[in-house]
Each structure stands twice: as C-alpha cells, then as structure tokens.
Motif scaffolding. Structure first.
Motif, PDB file in Angstrom:
ATOM      1  N   ASP A 121       1.043  -1.044  -0.063  1.00 27.28           N
ATOM      2  CA  ASP A 121       0.166   0.208  -0.033  1.00 27.28           C
ATOM      3  C   ASP A 121       0.600   1.016   0.326  1.00 27.28           C
ATOM      4  OD1 ASP A 121      -2.464  -1.460  -0.140  1.00 27.28           O
ATOM      5  OD2 ASP A 121      -1.887  -1.327   2.259  1.00 27.28           O
ATOM      6  N   GLN A 122       0.640   2.330  -0.583  1.00 25.55           N
ATOM      7  CA  GLN A 122       1.279   3.297  -0.491  1.00 25.55           C
ATOM      8  C   GLN A 122       1.113   3.918   0.260  1.00 25.55           C
ATOM      9  OE1 GLN A 122      -0.443   6.901  -2.850  1.00 25.55           O
ATOM     10  NE2 GLN A 122       1.217   7.781  -2.926  1.00 25.55           N
ATOM     11  N   GLY A 123       0.118   4.234   1.331  1.00 19.37           N
ATOM     12  CA  GLY A 123      -0.094   4.545   2.669  1.00 19.37           C
ATOM     13  C   GLY A 123      -0.021   6.079   2.429  1.00 19.37           C
ATOM     14  N   TRP A 124      -0.474   6.871   2.030  1.00 22.58           N
ATOM     15  CA  TRP A 124      -0.089   7.806   1.497  1.00 22.58           C
ATOM     16  C   TRP A 124      -0.862   8.809   2.729  1.00 22.58           C
ATOM     17  CZ3 TRP A 124      -3.232  12.987   1.549  1.00 22.58           C
ATOM     18  CH2 TRP A 124      -2.908  14.125   0.658  1.00 22.58           C
ATOM     19  N   GLN A 125      -1.440   8.494   3.604  1.00 16.16           N
ATOM     20  CA  GLN A 125      -1.558   9.227   4.594  1.00 16.16           C
ATOM     21  C   GLN A 125      -1.008   9.962   5.495  1.00 16.16           C
ATOM     22  OE1 GLN A 125      -2.931   6.385   3.697  1.00 16.16           O
ATOM     23  NE2 GLN A 125      -3.206   5.203   5.322  1.00 16.16           N
ATOM     24  N   HIS A 126       0.136   8.272   5.622  1.00 23.88           N
ATOM     25  CA  HIS A 126       1.294   9.033   7.069  1.00 23.88           C
ATOM     26  C   HIS A 126       2.343   9.294   6.058  1.00 23.88           C
ATOM     27  CE1 HIS A 126      -0.642   5.125   8.404  1.00 23.88           C
ATOM     28  NE2 HIS A 126      -0.814   4.934   7.577  1.00 23.88           N
ATOM     29  N   TYR A 127       2.648  10.317   4.772  1.00 26.65           N
ATOM     30  CA  TYR A 127       3.470  10.886   4.753  1.00 26.65           C
ATOM     31  C   TYR A 127       3.659  12.030   5.679  1.00 26.65           C
ATOM     32  CZ  TYR A 127       4.341   8.243   0.402  1.00 26.65           C
ATOM     33  OH  TYR A 127       4.486   7.802  -1.139  1.00 26.65           O
ATOM     34  N   THR A 128       4.414  12.607   6.307  1.00 27.42           N
ATOM     35  CA  THR A 128       4.467  13.643   6.862  1.00 27.42           C
ATOM     36  C   THR A 128       4.464  15.533   6.403  1.00 27.42           C
ATOM     37  OG1 THR A 128       6.945  13.643   6.692  1.00 27.42           O
ATOM     38  CG2 THR A 128       5.758  12.318   8.176  1.00 27.42           C
ATOM     39  N   ALA A 129       4.398  16.074   7.170  1.00 22.23           N
ATOM     40  CA  ALA A 129       4.626  17.166   6.157  1.00 22.23           C
ATOM     41  C   ALA A 129       6.064  17.952   5.677  1.00 22.23           C
ATOM     42  CB  ALA A 129       3.670  18.222   7.786  1.00 22.23           C
ATOM     43  N   GLN A 130       7.174  17.236   6.349  1.00 22.87           N
ATOM     44  CA  GLN A 130       8.709  17.448   5.917  1.00 22.87           C
ATOM     45  C   GLN A 130       8.616  16.522   4.743  1.00 22.87           C
ATOM     46  OE1 GLN A 130      12.008  15.346   7.623  1.00 22.87           O
ATOM     47  NE2 GLN A 130      13.179  17.110   7.043  1.00 22.87           N
ATOM     48  N   GLU A 131       8.430  15.090   4.266  1.00 17.67           N
ATOM     49  CA  GLU A 131       8.262  14.516   2.912  1.00 17.67           C
ATOM     50  C   GLU A 131       7.137  15.516   1.951  1.00 17.67           C
ATOM     51  OE1 GLU A 131       8.341  10.046   4.745  1.00 17.67           O
ATOM     52  OE2 GLU A 131       6.933  10.432   4.424  1.00 17.67           O
ATOM     53  N   HIS A 132       6.258  15.662   2.157  1.00 16.14           N
ATOM     54  CA  HIS A 132       5.292  16.364   1.506  1.00 16.14           C
ATOM     55  C   HIS A 132       5.830  18.016   0.975  1.00 16.14           C
ATOM     56  CE1 HIS A 132       1.965  14.190   0.898  1.00 16.14           C
ATOM     57  NE2 HIS A 132       1.493  14.500   2.015  1.00 16.14           N
ATOM     58  N   ALA A 133       6.799  18.635   1.659  1.00 18.29           N
ATOM     59  CA  ALA A 133       7.724  19.423   1.892  1.00 18.29           C
ATOM     60  C   ALA A 133       8.492  19.890   0.504  1.00 18.29           C
ATOM     61  CB  ALA A 133       8.488  20.525   2.949  1.00 18.29           C
ATOM     62  N   VAL A 134       9.200  17.956   0.994  1.00 18.28           N
ATOM     63  CA  VAL A 134      10.623  17.807  -0.335  1.00 18.28           C
ATOM     64  C   VAL A 134       9.800  17.624  -1.450  1.00 18.28           C
ATOM     65  CG1 VAL A 134      11.938  15.380  -0.715  1.00 18.28           C
ATOM     66  CG2 VAL A 134      11.680  16.872   1.968  1.00 18.28           C
ATOM     67  N   TRP A 135       8.632  17.180  -1.713  1.00 19.03           N
ATOM     68  CA  TRP A 135       8.337  16.606  -2.923  1.00 19.03           C
ATOM     69  C   TRP A 135       8.264  18.105  -3.421  1.00 19.03           C
ATOM     70  CZ3 TRP A 135       6.202  13.252  -6.806  1.00 19.03           C
ATOM     71  CH2 TRP A 135       5.851  13.982  -8.130  1.00 19.03           C
ATOM     72  N   ALA A 136       7.617  19.067  -2.713  1.00 17.14           N
ATOM     73  CA  ALA A 136       7.029  20.741  -3.261  1.00 17.14           C
ATOM     74  C   ALA A 136       8.837  21.273  -3.154  1.00 17.14           C
ATOM     75  CB  ALA A 136       6.837  21.139  -2.243  1.00 17.14           C
ATOM     76  N   THR A 137       9.385  21.124  -2.743  1.00 14.15           N
ATOM     77  CA  THR A 137      10.666  22.058  -2.933  1.00 14.15           C
ATOM     78  C   THR A 137      11.362  20.817  -4.918  1.00 14.15           C
ATOM     79  OG1 THR A 137      11.236  21.996  -0.619  1.00 14.15           O
ATOM     80  CG2 THR A 137      13.526  22.234  -2.711  1.00 14.15           C
ATOM     81  N   LEU A 138      11.323  19.733  -4.569  1.00 14.66           N
ATOM     82  CA  LEU A 138      11.381  19.349  -6.433  1.00 14.66           C
ATOM     83  C   LEU A 138      10.631  19.249  -7.373  1.00 14.66           C
ATOM     84  CD1 LEU A 138      12.523  15.684  -4.862  1.00 14.66           C
ATOM     85  CD2 LEU A 138      14.430  17.478  -5.244  1.00 14.66           C
ATOM     86  N   PHE A 139       9.578  19.654  -7.469  1.00  8.98           N
ATOM     87  CA  PHE A 139       8.377  19.723  -7.992  1.00  8.98           C
ATOM     88  C   PHE A 139       8.131  21.105  -8.221  1.00  8.98           C
ATOM     89  CE2 PHE A 139       4.251  21.051  -9.901  1.00  8.98           C
ATOM     90  CZ  PHE A 139       4.131  20.150 -10.508  1.00  8.98           C
ATOM     91  N   GLU A 140       8.491  22.073  -7.709  1.00  8.30           N
ATOM     92  CA  GLU A 140       8.179  23.238  -7.975  1.00  8.30           C
ATOM     93  C   GLU A 140       9.773  23.557  -8.629  1.00  8.30           C
ATOM     94  OE1 GLU A 140       7.582  25.444  -4.111  1.00  8.30           O
ATOM     95  OE2 GLU A 140       5.134  24.846  -4.204  1.00  8.30           O
ATOM     96  N   ARG A 141      11.010  23.050  -8.804  1.00  6.15           N
ATOM     97  CA  ARG A 141      12.074  24.044  -9.012  1.00  6.15           C
ATOM     98  C   ARG A 141      12.727  23.047 -10.434  1.00  6.15           C
ATOM     99  NH1 ARG A 141      18.080  21.815  -5.758  1.00  6.15           N
ATOM    100  NH2 ARG A 141      17.649  19.400  -6.389  1.00  6.15           N
ATOM    101  N   GLN A 142      12.113  21.958 -10.452  1.00  3.93           N
ATOM    102  CA  GLN A 142      11.891  21.096 -11.610  1.00  3.93           C
ATOM    103  C   GLN A 142      10.970  21.422 -12.437  1.00  3.93           C
ATOM    104  OE1 GLN A 142      14.939  19.925 -11.142  1.00  3.93           O
ATOM    105  NE2 GLN A 142      13.919  18.273 -13.039  1.00  3.93           N
ATOM    106  N   SER A 143       9.589  22.333 -12.303  1.00  3.83           N
ATOM    107  CA  SER A 143       8.283  23.082 -13.381  1.00  3.83           C
ATOM    108  C   SER A 143       9.046  23.921 -13.232  1.00  3.83           C
ATOM    109  CB  SER A 143       7.661  22.966 -12.374  1.00  3.83           C
ATOM    110  OG  SER A 143       6.904  21.642 -11.923  1.00  3.83           O
ATOM    111  N   ARG A 144       9.769  24.520 -12.935  1.00  2.00           N
ATOM    112  CA  ARG A 144      10.475  25.735 -14.096  1.00  2.00           C
ATOM    113  C   ARG A 144      11.547  25.641 -14.644  1.00  2.00           C
ATOM    114  NH1 ARG A 144      10.334  27.840  -8.100  1.00  2.00           N
ATOM    115  NH2 ARG A 144      12.838  27.296  -7.856  1.00  2.00           N
ATOM    116  N   LEU A 145      12.090  24.505 -14.484  1.00  2.00           N
ATOM    117  CA  LEU A 145      13.061  24.675 -15.003  1.00  2.00           C
ATOM    118  C   LEU A 145      13.330  23.477 -16.696  1.00  2.00           C
ATOM    119  CD1 LEU A 145      16.275  24.852 -14.895  1.00  2.00           C
ATOM    120  CD2 LEU A 145      16.373  22.813 -14.103  1.00  2.00           C
ATOM    121  N   LEU A 146      12.109  22.453 -17.115  1.00  2.36           N
ATOM    122  CA  LEU A 146      12.227  22.071 -17.692  1.00  2.36           C
ATOM    123  C   LEU A 146      11.321  22.533 -18.715  1.00  2.36           C
ATOM    124  CD1 LEU A 146      11.064  18.671 -16.193  1.00  2.36           C
ATOM    125  CD2 LEU A 146      12.838  19.100 -17.080  1.00  2.36           C
ATOM    126  N   PRO A 147      10.728  23.524 -18.855  1.00  3.57           N
ATOM    127  CA  PRO A 147      10.175  24.488 -19.576  1.00  3.57           C
ATOM    128  C   PRO A 147      10.926  24.721 -21.054  1.00  3.57           C
ATOM    129  CG  PRO A 147       8.440  24.538 -18.437  1.00  3.57           C
ATOM    130  CD  PRO A 147       9.603  23.931 -17.953  1.00  3.57           C
TER     131      PRO A 147
END
Length: 295
Positions: free
Chosen positions: A28-54
């Motif tokens: 099971d992915q266990g999505w509900q168990h991700y911590t705020a810090q883990e979501h924050a790491v995703w946000a950092t990675l997602f936002e900087r790659q989204s700016r870079l890739l176009p």
C-alpha cells in the motif's frame, strides 16, 4: 534499470531480505502516512523542476505532466494517477518498498504496471540519490507513460527483459533502457529535448544534458548502445539522441537475439568513447569528467 543491490539504503525490498507478502512486492502506498516534511521535499523538487523543464523537456513529457493530477504541494496519490493512466494508455502505478528483483520489475512492466518507490528522499539528498524514490519514479516516468509510443515501448521492454534474463544477456538490454527511458534525448523541430526520467527528475543534469559542452551527443544506434557502458554515479558522458520518439516503436517490435549474438563478439565501449562510425550531433569537450578524474 531497477535491480536488487547489497548497498541499497531504503525500504523493505532494498534491505531486509524478506519479500512483501503480496505478489510482485506490491505494498500500500500509505499516502495518509506521509509527513509534512516529506510533502515539503516533494514541493521543493516539483517547483524547481517545473520551472526548469519548459524549453528543455520534450513536448510529450510536458503534455503528460499537464494531463496528470500532479500538485506542487503534495506527493501524488498513486491511485489517482492510475485512474488517468488507465483511461489513456492502460498503465497503472503500483507502490513498492524500494528496488525490486529484476524478474519482478520486468513482470510488472510486461503487464503495464509501473513499480514506484513510495518513499521520498531526505532534505539533504535533493540533488543525488542512489536509489529511485517517488519523485524520480512518478514525476520522472509517469508523464511519458501517457504517451502511447512510450507506453508500448516500456511494456515491450518488460517482455524483452524476461527473455534477456533467460538468455543471460540482461546487461546488454539494460543499456538500451538506460540510454532511452532513463537518459534519452530527442530532436524536436525546435531543438534538442529530454525525455529520459533520470534527467527530467534531476535539477543539475537537466541543464547539463542539453546545454553543457562537455558530454557527447550521438545519434541513437541500437547495436552501438548495447555495447556501451554507462555512469551510475555521475552525469552521463554520452547521450544518445532519437530523431523522433516514434523510433522507439521499431525497438519494441524487433528480434533482439541477433543483436545479442553480435554484441557478444564485439568490444565493450566506455561511456565517453566516440567511434569513427558514430553519427555525432555534438562532440563533447569531456571537460567535466576530466576535471573529476584529475588528482
């Protein structure tokens, strides 16, 4: 290329020596168990790659990313991703606890299931991680699975991987996956673009692969690629470029057996080698890797 290694650091499949009870190492992915810090790491990675890739990622990747239920502020729910994928190309994302054995990996791909690590890297690992995590697997791979050509190609790769295992030539086929699905480039009408997941999920290699003068950029040749070793510890010394993603349809439908036999008689090539017979798009300076090798 996923494989079980003694040095892997994350997850049940990577370290405990005990397979999950469910078939295919699925958990099971266990999505509900991700911590705020883990979501924050995703946000950092997602936002900087989204700016870079176009302007650097291929149109198909950007289109797939836009059509999937990505959110910048949270790790994706695999089932939500799968609902969209199933409608488009018949694929789904299944959670696994880390790297899985080769036969498990190929079996999933052959049945249009993409096994994705459900853990995410630590804040100090933003720029390099030995083992693929949820950002690499989902952000890097899943947008291209929305494309019918890539969808068919990766399924064929899974089927071919099972055959290559039986023939004892998996290392040759793994190079094809590495230099296409993970680190492939494609020539669009408006310039060189990335489609490989290992590049689009890497902040530093995104620019290096298409803009730096150091690496070689060679037109893709299947027999040549099967002889070529690759880097797992740093940027690639050579990238192979497709003139169009539709070229992968040919790879999905050919008989690899004669190529395996031919490769067995030819010398292995180092990652930075350039041959007289290569069709060279850009001959690299090699400066980056030379500096790393200097005492």
């Amino acid at each position: 290329m996923q494989t079980m290694t003694a040095s892997a650091k994350h997850g049940l499949a990577a370290g405990s020596g005990h397979a999950p009870q469910r078939p295919g190492w699925v958990i099971d992915q266990g999505w509900q168990h991700y911590t705020a810090q883990e979501h924050a790491v995703w946000a950092t990675l997602f936002e900087r790659q989204s700016r870079l890739l176009p302007g650097r990622a291929c149109d198909e990747f950007l289109r797939g990313m836009g059509d999937l239920p990505f959110r910048a502020d949270r790790i994706p729910d695999f089932e939500q991703m799968s609902q969209v994928l199933r409608r488009r190309t018949g694929w789904e994302v299944v959670a696994v606890p880390g790297l899985v054995p080769d036969e498990v990996f190929f079996e999933h791909l052959a049945h249009r299931r993409f096994p994705a690590g459900q853990f995410i890297r630590k804040p100090h690992e933003l720029d390099y991680l030995e083992e693929p995590d949820v950002f690499h697997d989902v952000f890097g791979h899943v947008p291209m699975l929305m494309n019918p050509v890539i969808a068919d190609y990766i399924q064929a790769y899974g089927e071919g991987g099972l055959r290559a295992q039986r023939l004892g030539v998996l290392d040759k086929l793994a190079r094809v996956y590495w230099y296409t699905v993970e680190f492939g480039l494609v020539q669009q009408s408006d310039g060189l673009r990335i489609y490989g997941a290992g590049i689009v999920s890497s902040y530093t290699e995104t620019c290096f692969s298409v803009e730096d003068a150091s690496p070689n950029r060679l037109w893709f040749d299947l027999a040549r690629v099967m002889r070529t070793r690759y880097r797992i510890d740093d940027f690639q010394e050579s990238y192979f470029v497709l003139p169009h993603l539709n070229e992968l349809l040919g790879l999905a439908n050919i008989d690899f057996a004669p190529l395996y036999a031919r490769a067995a008689t030819e010398a292995e090539l180092q990652p930075g080698d350039v041959l007289e017979t290569d069709r060279v798009l850009t001959r690299g300076t090699g400066r980056y890797h030379a500096a790393k090798r200097a005492p």
